[in-house]
Design a protein around this motif. Sequence first.
Motif: not given
Length: 407
Positions: A352-374
């Motif tokens: 499972e080569t992408l294992a844990s990647q969703p957890r690591y990507m979540m730490m890019a908190f600007p993701l949630f800032l962008v969603l709130a702007r949208w």
Amino acid sequence: MGTLRSAWKEAAWVFGLSRLLLLLVTYVGGVLLRPKNMASIPCVNNGLRFCLLGWYHWDADAFGRVAHVGYRSVADVAFFPFWPWLIRLGAAALGNRFPLSFLLSELLLANLFFFASLILLYLLAREALDFDPAQARKVLWYLTFYAYAIFFFAGYSESLFLLLTLAIFLLLQGTALWRWWMAGLLGCLAALTRSTAVVLLVPFLFFYVERFWRAGSPGLAPSQTVEGRPWSLWLRRLSAALPALLIPATLAAYMLYLGVRFGDPFVYSRMERTVWGREFALPWVAFGPALGALLSGPLHTEMAVRNLMDVLFTLLPLVVLVIGWRQMPVAYRFFSLGLALFALCFPLNAGETLASQPRYMMMAFPLFLVLARWSKRFPSLDLVYGGFCAPLFAINALLFTLHYWVA
């Protein structure tokens, strides 16, 4: 003062509701259902203790082990020391009984740090990015009920690293030198929390250029211009730059410790590769095996579902960050890019080569800032996001407490 009061209030609402949901899921998973691999749970019995032990496995177990006995096993050096140190302190205050005191310490500290992170995130959105109160509130909800936000509840280092990251971003908004040195000291702690801390050099660099080098920068007083005293200008610039060096210096100090203790300063990297199956690769390499397994294998197996979730929650954050690239200040853009590249460059080398990647990507908190702007332009995004992520948040929590692999 009013913004801080609002931050506490908004954080308390979303934190309290999400923790109530997670405790309910913990009860369902621990009492009404039966965890997978019951023999792997130490000291199993009924009641609250049994429920909470459902959270004590994988990385949480490893951190608790390091906190209890230190680096007795060389394989554990991949788990950086600051989070286990804090767990050990908390366990000592709770009676130092293994494993229950260590588990309670992990859970209490992780949730305390996450609550503090929500407060800082609200302040960052309101004061640094000029979000209105409704948008800032949505940032908190989007983060808290993200599909993989269960790791802010479990005894992982995510909550601690997020708190340190947000505190550094807040401190770097100002130009007083004490703020930069405080950010540098927090960077030291982040570097002792996980290797990803090297990416925190990115906001240091961009904020530094913006505040101390550009013409009209707020960090430069008129007396520090070229017409004023050049030596004072350069001294201030040097004083603001030095704190960033504390991050690589701390990583180097940890490597020096490993060299003295185990005879190899790069032993943590070797353990990541040989024990935990992670080694350097180009950032797109991991997608091939994951997509290939989805397209060629049966879709009704546990591995297929995990691969699907890995691919989906690795690609979705990347897509959001790419589309919202220009909606973020430059430091936030390149911090997110650096974090994503760092994570993708160290996939699992098999299976499972992408294992844990969703957890690591979540730490890019600007993701949630962008969603709130949208969400301001597309009000229906709240329903779409809530209907998609919130159920997955509960399902992932249930699977985790039942000892099924999640990220």
